[in-house]
Structure formats: structure tokens, C-alpha cells
Design a protein around this motif. Structure first.
Motif, PDB file in Angstrom:
ATOM      1  N   HIS A 197       1.150  -0.964  -0.354  1.00 45.56           N
ATOM      2  CA  HIS A 197       0.022  -0.355  -0.491  1.00 45.56           C
ATOM      3  C   HIS A 197       0.759   1.142  -0.078  1.00 45.56           C
ATOM      4  CE1 HIS A 197      -4.065  -1.804   0.798  1.00 45.56           C
ATOM      5  NE2 HIS A 197      -3.245  -2.867   1.176  1.00 45.56           N
ATOM      6  N   HIS A 198       2.438   1.122  -0.089  1.00 45.00           N
ATOM      7  CA  HIS A 198       3.030   1.974  -0.332  1.00 45.00           C
ATOM      8  C   HIS A 198       3.821   2.351  -1.848  1.00 45.00           C
ATOM      9  CE1 HIS A 198       3.970   3.289   4.096  1.00 45.00           C
ATOM     10  NE2 HIS A 198       3.358   1.673   4.156  1.00 45.00           N
ATOM     11  N   ALA A 199       3.032   2.534  -3.398  1.00 48.48           N
ATOM     12  CA  ALA A 199       3.604   2.650  -3.852  1.00 48.48           C
ATOM     13  C   ALA A 199       2.169   2.179  -4.973  1.00 48.48           C
ATOM     14  CB  ALA A 199       4.382   1.600  -4.876  1.00 48.48           C
ATOM     15  N   TYR A 200       1.714   2.691  -6.379  1.00 46.15           N
ATOM     16  CA  TYR A 200       1.480   2.868  -6.916  1.00 46.15           C
ATOM     17  C   TYR A 200       1.739   2.304  -8.496  1.00 46.15           C
ATOM     18  CZ  TYR A 200      -3.155   4.056  -4.673  1.00 46.15           C
ATOM     19  OH  TYR A 200      -4.238   4.538  -4.365  1.00 46.15           O
ATOM     20  N   TRP A 201       1.415   1.784  -9.057  1.00 39.09           N
ATOM     21  CA  TRP A 201       2.008   1.657 -10.830  1.00 39.09           C
ATOM     22  C   TRP A 201       0.614   2.319 -11.326  1.00 39.09           C
ATOM     23  CZ3 TRP A 201       1.244  -4.142 -12.831  1.00 39.09           C
ATOM     24  CH2 TRP A 201       1.649  -4.184 -14.624  1.00 39.09           C
ATOM     25  N   VAL A 202       0.816   3.703 -12.081  1.00 37.23           N
ATOM     26  CA  VAL A 202      -0.519   4.307 -12.718  1.00 37.23           C
ATOM     27  C   VAL A 202      -0.134   4.249 -14.730  1.00 37.23           C
ATOM     28  CG1 VAL A 202      -0.353   5.313 -10.517  1.00 37.23           C
ATOM     29  CG2 VAL A 202       0.992   6.407 -12.693  1.00 37.23           C
ATOM     30  N   ASN A 203      -0.772   4.538 -15.336  1.00 33.86           N
ATOM     31  CA  ASN A 203      -0.746   5.175 -16.549  1.00 33.86           C
ATOM     32  C   ASN A 203      -0.957   6.391 -16.815  1.00 33.86           C
ATOM     33  OD1 ASN A 203      -3.050   5.772 -16.806  1.00 33.86           O
ATOM     34  ND2 ASN A 203      -4.268   4.739 -17.777  1.00 33.86           N
ATOM     35  N   SER A 204      -0.284   6.717 -18.382  1.00 33.38           N
ATOM     36  CA  SER A 204      -0.269   7.874 -18.835  1.00 33.38           C
ATOM     37  C   SER A 204      -1.445   8.670 -18.113  1.00 33.38           C
ATOM     38  CB  SER A 204       1.218   8.191 -19.986  1.00 33.38           C
ATOM     39  OG  SER A 204       1.479   6.940 -19.874  1.00 33.38           O
ATOM     40  N   LYS A 205      -2.818   8.635 -18.430  1.00 36.99           N
ATOM     41  CA  LYS A 205      -3.729   9.147 -18.216  1.00 36.99           C
ATOM     42  C   LYS A 205      -3.280   9.776 -16.572  1.00 36.99           C
ATOM     43  CE  LYS A 205      -7.452  11.886 -19.195  1.00 36.99           C
ATOM     44  NZ  LYS A 205      -6.726  12.263 -20.561  1.00 36.99           N
ATOM     45  N   ALA A 206      -3.453   9.264 -15.624  1.00 34.02           N
ATOM     46  CA  ALA A 206      -3.276   8.910 -14.383  1.00 34.02           C
ATOM     47  C   ALA A 206      -1.857  10.488 -14.103  1.00 34.02           C
ATOM     48  CB  ALA A 206      -3.035   8.081 -13.366  1.00 34.02           C
ATOM     49  N   GLY A 234       6.056   5.515 -14.314  1.00 35.27           N
ATOM     50  CA  GLY A 234       4.994   4.607 -13.790  1.00 35.27           C
ATOM     51  C   GLY A 234       4.794   3.905 -12.335  1.00 35.27           C
ATOM     52  N   LEU A 235       5.752   4.386 -11.930  1.00 37.68           N
ATOM     53  CA  LEU A 235       6.066   3.751 -10.254  1.00 37.68           C
ATOM     54  C   LEU A 235       6.327   5.383  -9.508  1.00 37.68           C
ATOM     55  CD1 LEU A 235       5.349   1.248  -8.540  1.00 37.68           C
ATOM     56  CD2 LEU A 235       8.662   1.230  -8.851  1.00 37.68           C
ATOM     57  N   LEU A 236       4.923   5.074  -8.470  1.00 41.80           N
ATOM     58  CA  LEU A 236       4.783   6.255  -7.712  1.00 41.80           C
ATOM     59  C   LEU A 236       4.899   5.784  -5.788  1.00 41.80           C
ATOM     60  CD1 LEU A 236       2.038   7.881  -9.746  1.00 41.80           C
ATOM     61  CD2 LEU A 236       4.613   8.680  -9.678  1.00 41.80           C
ATOM     62  N   THR A 237       5.740   6.055  -5.167  1.00 39.73           N
ATOM     63  CA  THR A 237       5.958   5.620  -4.391  1.00 39.73           C
ATOM     64  C   THR A 237       5.578   6.570  -2.772  1.00 39.73           C
ATOM     65  OG1 THR A 237       8.300   5.650  -3.428  1.00 39.73           O
ATOM     66  CG2 THR A 237       7.670   4.371  -4.384  1.00 39.73           C
ATOM     67  N   ASP A 238       4.868   6.394  -1.729  1.00 35.98           N
ATOM     68  CA  ASP A 238       4.209   6.482  -0.031  1.00 35.98           C
ATOM     69  C   ASP A 238       4.265   8.818  -1.177  1.00 35.98           C
ATOM     70  OD1 ASP A 238       5.007   5.551   1.174  1.00 35.98           O
ATOM     71  OD2 ASP A 238       7.171   4.630   0.454  1.00 35.98           O
ATOM     72  N   ALA A 239       5.131   9.352  -0.145  1.00 33.78           N
ATOM     73  CA  ALA A 239       4.294  11.335  -1.078  1.00 33.78           C
ATOM     74  C   ALA A 239       4.125  10.978  -2.115  1.00 33.78           C
ATOM     75  CB  ALA A 239       4.813  11.897  -0.363  1.00 33.78           C
ATOM     76  N   ALA A 240       4.698  10.251  -3.975  1.00 34.09           N
ATOM     77  CA  ALA A 240       4.809  10.402  -4.631  1.00 34.09           C
ATOM     78  C   ALA A 240       2.834  10.004  -5.543  1.00 34.09           C
ATOM     79  CB  ALA A 240       5.687   9.676  -5.375  1.00 34.09           C
ATOM     80  N   LYS A 241       3.131   8.834  -4.913  1.00 35.89           N
ATOM     81  CA  LYS A 241       1.380   8.687  -4.858  1.00 35.89           C
ATOM     82  C   LYS A 241       0.099   9.405  -4.536  1.00 35.89           C
ATOM     83  CE  LYS A 241       0.809   5.149  -0.848  1.00 35.89           C
ATOM     84  NZ  LYS A 241      -1.234   6.338  -0.995  1.00 35.89           N
ATOM     85  N   ASN A 242       0.688  10.161  -3.397  1.00 36.10           N
ATOM     86  CA  ASN A 242      -0.852  11.159  -3.092  1.00 36.10           C
ATOM     87  C   ASN A 242      -1.185  12.053  -4.126  1.00 36.10           C
ATOM     88  OD1 ASN A 242      -0.401   9.706  -0.962  1.00 36.10           O
ATOM     89  ND2 ASN A 242       1.082  10.770   0.610  1.00 36.10           N
TER      90      ASN A 242
END
Length: 599
Positions: A197-206, A234-242
Motif C-alpha cells: 500500500h506504499h506504491a502505485y503503478w499508474v498509466n500516463s492518463k493518471a 509509472g511507479l510512484l511511492t509514498d508521497a508521490a502516489k499521494n
């Protein structure tokens, strides 16, 4: 020591509809303490019992040698603990008498840090990746099938992927790629969480909606993974995913959350869990609270819990108090509030756990990277002090030894500002801690809620080793040193990040090795000298969590006058070979005097 590769990880949920496994019948003769018999005698004028359990090994947890043969329950309450002869006074025409035939009865198991029904919500309503899956092509197949089956959804969300699926031979880890998700859906945001729950994998639209470009700097306490040209990969961790979650709302409903909780509760009962510290989802506290309240009002809530709200960077006391007041409206015997969760750092495998010594270059952050918190220290210290002053409990996520040190600083300042009290402030995870801070945690009466299934050399340990070096990675989780120094330890799973079957956690806490059948006969140990005794582990996952949750006056031990939250195991957990604990069947789970599971 060997490092055996496996698809099973401490941060892969393996619960679901797990069936209890059968064990060997206990044939030993139980004892009976004089103290328990005296308590039973004092209660003989009470009404006849609803349930009587006799011919068992009743481990009361009042003390290790405090063992009885029989328990009587009237309604919600324990009315007798003692020998088989004495319990007959409580048997009436309507009493259900259960002959345990030597089986092991103890307080119900509890979890001091559990995220609740997220896997069930995902399985029922979102993108759901099977537990332990570490294959990018399989991730993409599952995501593609969900998107094609739900063409009208405006946001696609789910999980969980595992970052160690992308580990390279040189120890580096580029993580998953936005381009893979773009090929599935380019015009709507896709957000896939990792198991921690500390990282997101996102697409370019996100990334576009969040305004994240090559020029965007990493926020304090977070990392934007980038390709060789510096573009977000495409990988965002912690404060970056926020940065994404602030711009894109994932839809949740009370009705769906209640359905997920009902399935979650069934699983908990099947593994002997009767209570928990409920961490829920940040920003969705009221959805969770309303779903649980509806179950409670209908008499369908059978998990006794301490429900937390979140404090986020920049929050002051007034903002958090508003949430505390809102959920307090639902307080009951089964649902209590008054605790605030704060995430001070990230995770070691994401190079976001705050450390006192730098990460290795393999973490991809240069030669002098310690990680930073996304909390301003003054804001953090002031919020902790203000909450303490008003009598609230604080529950801080602290993984790195730097985060542990700063959390203890905050608790120390709160005591200096407000004086000492029975605060029961908690640090959760405490993966790395210095000897000096072990002593300080004991002196400050801070509870350390540890995740014992993290304490062996599992696949994720390879990432920790790559990022901070073998010596530091193998010196994590000094649980025995902490107990011997006087630290108070409770047990949490961090489920569904981690499997939350307490049998797995108790076994690992003793052996410091994998509890899984295909691994437990191999050497996957991590600092085995720090293993605890079976009795200590049983306390940690029942009695000590009850204390953490301010419930020790009503549960956590088998005593007359306490609520009947109990579990019966096929075998005596304190006497069998520790490697057999994970295979010992749950026979009965009793919540608030009701049998809620029968194996």
C-alpha cells in the motif's frame, strides 16, 4: 544462510477462504489453579451457563502456569474458570456442554494492525490480482480483462502487484511501466497498488491528471520512478502516489464495504481472530465506520475492534478532531474509537523508510540517501503533543530506525509537554531500531506493534538486503532484545499486506523461519537468536493487543467477569513442535459469548 526464492511473501495476502486444517487430538491431562477455582466459586450464584467447555487445557494467560480444565459462559460473560467438578454447578437444562477432549482453549486471537477487508473489496468490486503473483504478463492479463468487462467505469483501481517481480540481477528495480497500462487503456486513469500500500503503478492518463512530468521534483517522503531520459515511468511511492490520489477519487460505497466486511469477518473467525486494531483506508474512514455501524446495529458485528482515523501531513489538531468526533458517534462495546494513525515514513524496499545510515547505490538514489518523511517535524511533533494532551492515542507507522528515533522524540516531547499518563502510544513495524532507542521505547512505555511474519528471509528480504546491505537487513526485528529491555510488544500483521493467520505469525516469531509447508524445512531464517517462546507469542497476539486497544479490562485473559472472546485449537500451541503450529486446526471461535465458527 540460504536465500530460497519463493512466490510466497510476507506481503502477499493468502487468506481468503482458507479452510482450517485438521490436527492431532490432545491427550494430556489439564491442571487447575487454585486462584481460578476460587473465582469460579464466587460466581456460583450467577445464572446457569449458556455454554460449558470442559475436559480441556484452558490457558488463561493470567500466568503461564495458570491452567484450568473448564470454562462456563453465561450470555456474553465468563462466569466460571476452574476444574471439571466445579463447573457442574453452572450446567442447567438449556446449557450446551462441549467436551473438549483435551483440546486447547485460550483467549481469542487479536491483530494490532490490520487493514481490514481490502482484498475482499477488490475481489468483489475492483481489479484483483491473486496473492503472491509475481508475473508482469499475468498482471496485464488480469487488468485487461477487468477493463474490457467494465467499459463504463471512469477509474480503474485494484491490486496488488509486487515490486520484487521487477528485481534485476544487479539488484536494481525499475518497477512496472506506465506504457504497459497505456496499451490497455489510455484515456482513463488506471491505478494499481502494490502489496505494501506504499506504491502505485499508474498509466500516463493518471500521471497527466496529477500533473506529474519530467520536470516534477520528487516530493518529500516519496519517489517518482523515472526512465533513462528522466520521464516518469509509472511507479510512484509514498508521497508521490499521494499526488495522484489527491486528484483521482476511487469510488467506494457503504453497501459494498459492508459486503466486504462480512466476508472478512468470516475469514477472521475461521482462523481464531476475535478482535483487531482496524486501520481501514485513508480518506474513507466514514465509509468503513458506517458499514461497521450498520453491522453492529443489526447484531452482525462479531469482531471487537479499535477503529483508527488518519492524520495526514499538514493536519493540525482541529482537522483530526473533526474525524475523531464523527466516528465517535458509533462507539459501542464492539466498536471503539480515540486513536489516530500517522504514517511517518515509507518502506525499505521502496527506499522510503527513513534511515539513520544511508541506503546503498542499488536503491537508485545516489550515495547519500537516507530517505525523508513527508511530515514537517514541527507539525508532526505538535500534532502528537496536542492529541496526547486531549487524551487520544497515537499509532505511528515507523519502519526505518530514523523514523523510530523521530517517533520516540515526538512521544518524549508529548510527555514533557503534558506529563505522564496511561497513553498507550504505539509505533507499528519498528523494523530497524538502535539499542539506545530500544531502551528509550521501554522507558517511555511506548507499545511496539511488530509484524512477526516479516522476520524471516523471504523474497522481499532480498530487496531490503540490496538496498541497505546484508548486515543491516539481517539485524532487523530484534524482538527478544526488545522484550528483555522491558519493551511492551503487541502483534499485528499489517494485513492484507501480510497474511493475517496468527498461527503463521506465532510460528515465525518462535522459529524466525518460514512457516509455509514448502519452505519451513529449509533454512530461511533471519537472526534466529531473536526467536521468542510460544507463550510470549500467544500473549503478543491476544492479551497484549487487548492492552494496546484499551480492552484489557474486558478481554485478553480467561477470567471470571470478562467477555467470552475465546478460541479452541486442536493441539496445545505451547507444547507441540513450533513447526506444527501453522497446521493446528481451529475448532471453535467464540465472540462475545457466541460460537461464531466451528471447524
Amino acid at each position: 544462510m540460504s536465500a530460497v526464492t519463493s512466490n510466497v511473501s510476507r506481503r502477499a495476502f493468502v487468506g481468503g477462504a482458507m479452510a482450517a486444517t485438521a490436527g492431532m487430538t490432545l491427550t494430556g491431562v489439564s491442571g487447575c489453579s487454585g486462584n481460578q477455582g476460587a473465582q469460579g466459586s464466587a460466581a456460583k450464584e450467577e445464572a446457569k451457563a449458556t455454554f460449558v467447555f470442559k475436559n480441556g487445557v484452558i490457558q488463561t494467560l493470567v500466568a503461564e502456569d495458570d491452567v484450568a480444565e473448564a470454562v462456563a459462559i453465561a450470555g456474553e460473560d465468563i462466569v466460571y474458570v476452574g476444574d471439571n467438578e466445579g463447573v457442574e454447578e453452572f450446567v442447567g437444562d438449556d446449557t450446551k456442554v462441549i467436551d473438549l477432549e483435551g483440546k486447547f482453549l485460550c483467549p481469542g486471537l487479536m491483530d494490532g494492525h490490520l487493514h481490514g477487508p481490502q482484498p475482499y473489496y477488490e475481489q468483489m468490486f475492483q481489479i484483483s490480482i491473486p496473492d503472491g503473483c509475481m508475473d508482469n504478463e499475468e498482471y496485464l492479463r488480469i487488468i485487461r480483462e477487468f477493463v474490457e468487462a467494465h467499459p463504463d467505469d471512469e477509474v480503474y483501481y485494484g491490486g496488488a502487484f509486487m515490486q520484487n517481480a521487477y528485481l534485476q540481477p544487479d539488484g536494481s528495480n525499475p518497477g512496472p511501466q506506465a506504457s504497459d497500462l497505456d496499451a490497455i487503456c489510455a484515456d482513463k486513469p488506471i491505478m494499481i497498488r502494490d502489496v505494501s500500500h506504499h506504491a502505485y503503478w499508474v498509466n500516463s492518463k493518471a500521471l497527466e491528471i496529477a500533473g506529474i512530468t519530467a520536470e516534477t521534483e520528487d516530493p518529500d517522503g516519496g519517489v517518482i520512478a523515472r526512465d533513462a531520459d528522466g520521464n516518469p515511468s509509472g511507479l510512484l511511492t509514498d508521497a508521490a502516489k499521494n499526488m495522484v490520489t489527491k486528484k483521482i477519487e476511487v469510488p467506494y460505497t457503504v453497501e459494498n464495504m459492508q459486503a466486504a466486511y462480512e466476508e472478512f469477518q468470516k475469514y477472521c473467525h475461521s482462523v481464531g481472530i476475535t478482535g483487531l486494531t482496524n486501520i481501514n483506508l485513508k480518506g474513507e474512514e466514514m465509509i468503513h465506520a458506517e458499514a461497521l455501524h450498520n453491522m453492529d446495529e443489526a447484531g452482525d458485528l462479531h469482531l471487537r475492534q479499535r477503529f483508527l482515523v488518519w492524520g495526514t501531513p499538514g493536519d493540525g489538531y482541529d482537522e483530526v478532531k473533526e474525524l475523531l468526533d464523527a466516528v465517535k458517534e458509533y462507539d459501542s462495546d464492539m466498536f471503539t474509537t480515540g486513536t489516530v494513525k500517522i504514517v511517518y515514513d515509507g518502506v525499505t524496499e521502496g527506499a522510503t523508510a527513513v534511515m539513520l545510515e544511508p541506503y546503498s547505490p542499488a536503491a537508485g538514489k545516489g550515495d547519500n540517501w537516507y530517505a525523508t518523511s513527508d511530515w514537517d517535524k514541527d507539525n508532526f511533533n505538535q500534532l502528537v503533543s496536542d492529541l496526547d494532551k486531549e487524551g487520544y492515542q497515537v499509532h505511528i507507522h515507523a519502519i526505518g530506525d530514523g523514523a523510530v528515533h523521530d517517533s520516540l522524540d515526538a512521544y518524549e516531547k508529548a510527555r514533557e509537554d503534558n506529563g505522564g499518563r496511561d497513553a498507550r502510544h504505539t509505533m507499528v513495524h519498528v523494523c530497524a531500531i538502535t539499542d539506545e532507542d530500544i531502551e528509550r521505547a521501554a522507558k517511555l512505555d511506548v507499545i511496539s506493534c511488530l509484524q512477526f511474519l516479516w522476520m524471516y528471509n523471504d523474497p522481499l528480504c532480498k530487496l531490503e538486503t540490496a538496498f541497505i546491505g546484508e548486515e543491516r537487513a539481517m539485524a532487523m526485528y530484534p524482538s527478544k532484545n526488545m522484550l528483555e529491555a522491558g519493551c511492551f510488544i503487541s502483534g499485528g500483521s499489517d494485513g492484507a499486506v501480510t497474511p493475517y493467520d496468527k498461527r503463521l505469525e506465532i510460528e515465525t516469531g518462535i522459529t524466525r523461519n518460514s512457516p509455509f509447508p514448502e519452505e519451513e524445512d529449509t533454512d530461511m531464517t533471519r537472526w534466529p537468536e531473536q526467536g521468542l517462546t510460544a507463550y510470549q507469542m500467544l500473549e503478543i497476539y491476544s492479551k497484549n493487543v487487548a492492552f494496546e486497544n484499551y480492552m484489557d479490562d474486558i478481554i485478553g485473559t480467561v477470567e471470571v467477569g470478562k467477555k467470552a472472546d475465546l478460541v479452541v485449537f486442536e493441539n496445545n500451541l505451547l507444547e507441540i513442535d513450533p513447526t506444527e503450529i501453522s497446521d493446528t486446526a481451529v475448532v471453535y471461535t467464540i465472540s462475545n459469548g457466541d460460537i461464531v465458527y466451528e471447524g
